[in-house]
Design an enzyme around this catalytic site. Structure first.
Site, PDB file in Angstrom:
ATOM      1  N   GLY A   5      24.209 -34.601  96.077  1.00 23.34           N
ATOM      2  CA  GLY A   5      24.696 -35.690  96.917  1.00 23.34           C
ATOM      3  C   GLY A   5      24.994 -36.919  96.058  1.00 23.34           C
ATOM      4  N   ASN A   6      24.377 -36.936  94.876  1.00 30.31           N
ATOM      5  CA  ASN A   6      24.591 -38.052  93.947  1.00 30.31           C
ATOM      6  C   ASN A   6      25.949 -38.009  93.267  1.00 30.31           C
ATOM      7  OD1 ASN A   6      21.836 -39.095  94.158  1.00 30.31           O
ATOM      8  ND2 ASN A   6      21.331 -37.102  93.304  1.00 30.31           N
ATOM      9  N   LYS A 122      11.796 -32.575 102.615  1.00 28.87           N
ATOM     10  CA  LYS A 122      13.113 -32.854 102.038  1.00 28.87           C
ATOM     11  C   LYS A 122      13.471 -34.321 102.222  1.00 28.87           C
ATOM     12  CE  LYS A 122      17.727 -31.873 101.394  1.00 28.87           C
ATOM     13  NZ  LYS A 122      17.867 -32.114  99.962  1.00 28.87           N
ATOM     14  N   LYS A 201      20.002 -27.719  99.409  1.00 28.94           N
ATOM     15  CA  LYS A 201      21.278 -27.124  98.980  1.00 28.94           C
ATOM     16  C   LYS A 201      21.127 -26.283  97.708  1.00 28.94           C
ATOM     17  CE  LYS A 201      22.919 -29.683  95.287  1.00 28.94           C
ATOM     18  NZ  LYS A 201      21.682 -30.364  94.991  1.00 28.94           N
ATOM     19  N   LYS A 263      15.556 -27.164  92.299  1.00 27.58           N
ATOM     20  CA  LYS A 263      16.592 -26.729  91.340  1.00 27.58           C
ATOM     21  C   LYS A 263      16.039 -25.625  90.436  1.00 27.58           C
ATOM     22  CE  LYS A 263      18.641 -31.295  91.257  1.00 27.58           C
ATOM     23  NZ  LYS A 263      19.337 -31.108  92.531  1.00 27.58           N
TER      24      LYS A 263
HETATM   25  P1  ADP Z   1      20.602 -33.961  93.807  1.00 27.52           P
HETATM   26  O1  ADP Z   1      21.171 -34.858  94.820  1.00 27.52           O
HETATM   27  O2  ADP Z   1      21.534 -33.689  92.675  1.00 27.52           O
HETATM   28  O3  ADP Z   1      19.991 -32.700  94.375  1.00 27.52           O
HETATM   29  P2  ADP Z   1      17.871 -34.913  93.403  1.00 27.52           P
HETATM   30  O4  ADP Z   1      17.555 -36.353  93.556  1.00 27.52           O
HETATM   31  O5  ADP Z   1      17.447 -33.990  94.480  1.00 27.52           O
HETATM   32  O6  ADP Z   1      19.441 -34.803  93.108  1.00 27.52           O
HETATM   33  O7  ADP Z   1      17.250 -34.383  92.034  1.00 27.52           O
HETATM   34  C1  ADP Z   1      17.558 -35.019  90.798  1.00 27.52           C
HETATM   35  C2  ADP Z   1      16.454 -35.975  90.411  1.00 27.52           C
HETATM   36  O8  ADP Z   1      15.284 -35.252  90.042  1.00 27.52           O
HETATM   37  C3  ADP Z   1      16.713 -36.845  89.206  1.00 27.52           C
HETATM   38  O9  ADP Z   1      17.396 -38.022  89.558  1.00 27.52           O
HETATM   39  C4  ADP Z   1      15.320 -37.124  88.643  1.00 27.52           C
HETATM   40  O10 ADP Z   1      14.918 -38.439  88.957  1.00 27.52           O
HETATM   41  C5  ADP Z   1      14.415 -36.186  89.402  1.00 27.52           C
HETATM   42  N1  ADP Z   1      13.452 -35.437  88.621  1.00 27.52           N
HETATM   43  C6  ADP Z   1      12.205 -35.147  89.056  1.00 27.52           C
HETATM   44  N2  ADP Z   1      11.541 -34.439  88.154  1.00 27.52           N
HETATM   45  C7  ADP Z   1      12.361 -34.236  87.107  1.00 27.52           C
HETATM   46  C8  ADP Z   1      12.219 -33.543  85.868  1.00 27.52           C
HETATM   47  N3  ADP Z   1      11.105 -32.893  85.546  1.00 27.52           N
HETATM   48  N4  ADP Z   1      13.276 -33.530  85.019  1.00 27.52           N
HETATM   49  C9  ADP Z   1      14.424 -34.178  85.353  1.00 27.52           C
HETATM   50  N5  ADP Z   1      14.612 -34.845  86.517  1.00 27.52           N
HETATM   51  C10 ADP Z   1      13.600 -34.881  87.400  1.00 27.52           C
HETATM   52 MG    MG Z   2      18.363 -32.540  95.813  1.00 25.24          MG
END
Ligand code: ADP
Ligand code: MG
Length: 304
Positions: A5-6, A122, A201, A263
């Site tokens: 979403g980013n 979530k 997602k 992820k």
């Molecule tokens: P998206 O919208 O792409 O799904 P999310 O916010 O759900 O993004 O997930 C990405 C975020 O995960 C990053 O901005 C980061 O702050 C966070 N994050 C949490 N733990 C970790 C980690 N171990 N390594 C990298 N990023 C991390």
């Molecule tokens: Mg996410």
């Protein structure tokens, strides 16, 4: 390819539609170039957007409130349109004409007995600096970005339109689908009922990747990849990771739920179901990740 979403709203931005289109051009330009070599399925998140729709409707008492399932469907239309039109113009810019693109309203089956229905996990909508700043009505969880509203998020079991998607891919369509994790439905016999939830997602995309049998499963987000000791002085970027290592770091809590956790889980699910390559990368580095020079790559077949 799963876009966060980013890809539309960057950290600290207000999220105007101009900003969203501008941000989207970054991954879509790369996708357009890659489409010369690869067949492509694009999925996308909706965390910021579905939370924004919820706030919008809460601020208007004049019309009946819609459940999350409908808001998810709305974000599929909203973001699907934005991706499709941006991709169309990027393909034109490259002189690639007549590439058929389609965005598909997608259902994803969940289990009504899924324990996640009891535990909102979530994060959606804006992030707040203080817990008390978050509007009432939903539980609030702490995330790396701040405090956010949390909704229930059952596990995806199967993508209802998988056969249609496969057919479209076979006919060289670029398919945009499973937006916002897909519209969550429970199956009863041959009928489906929508449920008030938002599927992650990343997990829905992994399920689709597995069901379609893709060669590369790529997750594009707002960090270069996965790290251990994230957001601390000890942070260490992970370039390659085996399934065993990923599981070990996960168990130690390096990948929190609602952000990096799903992820990694998605990559593990895809790889252990026989997938070849899974990569988590930044929106800026999609092409380099495909080429194998950026992102966190979860290697397949090493230690199942
Ligand atoms: P998206 O919208 O792409 O799904 P999310 O916010 O759900 O993004 O997930 C990405 C975020 O995960 C990053 O901005 C980061 O702050 C966070 N994050 C949490 N733990 C970790 C980690 N171990 N390594 C990298 N990023 C991390
Ligand atoms: Mg996410």
């Amino acid at each position: 390819m799963a876009l966060g979403g980013n890809a539309l709203i960057r950290k600290g931005e207000e999220g105007t539609i101009e900003q969203q289109f501008r941000n989207l051009a970054v991954p879509i330009r790369q996708i357009a170039r890659l489409s010369r070599e690869y067949k492509m399925i694009i999925t996308h998140g909706n965390g910021p957007q579905v939370g924004a729709l919820l706030l919008q409707q809460e601020s208007c008492p004049l019309v009946p409130k819609l459940p999350l399932e409908i808001l998810v469907a709305q974000t599929q239309g909203w973001i699907g349109y934005m991706i499709e039109s941006t991709l169309d113009s990027q393909l034109m810019d490259l002189g690639i004409e007549f590439t058929p693109i389609v965005s598909l309203i997608s259902y994803v089956v969940v289990d009504e007995k899924d324990p996640s229905f009891l535990n909102p996990s979530k994060p959606i909508g804006p992030a707040y600096r203080k817990k008390k700043d978050a509007p009432s009505g939903y539980p609030v969880m702490k995330t790396a970005k701040g405090y956010r509203r949390a909704v229930v998020s059952p596990k995806p079991i199967t993508i209802v339109e998988k056969r249609e998607i496969k057919k479209l891919i076979d006919q060289d369509f670029i398919v945009i689908c499973c937006g916002g994790g897909g519209i969550p439905v429970i199956r009863e016999g041959r009928t489906f009922f929508g449920v008030d939830a938002v599927i992650d997602k990343d997990l829905a995309s992994a399920k689709l990747a597995e069901e379609i049998g893709v060669d590369i499963f790529l997750i594009a987000t707002d960090v270069p990849g996965a790290a251990i000791y994230h957001a601390s002085a000890k942070e260490k970027f992970l370039r390659k990771m085996s399934v065993m290592q990923a599981r070990r770091y996960m168990a130690k809590g390096h990948f929190p739920p609602g952000s990096m956790g799903p992820k990694i889980e998605a990559c593990l699910q895809y790889i252990t179901s026989g997938g070849k390559r899974a990569v988590i990368t930044s929106i800026e580095a999609i092409e380099r990740a495909v080429a194998g020079t950026a992102g966190t790559e979860i290697a397949g077949m090493i230690d199942r």
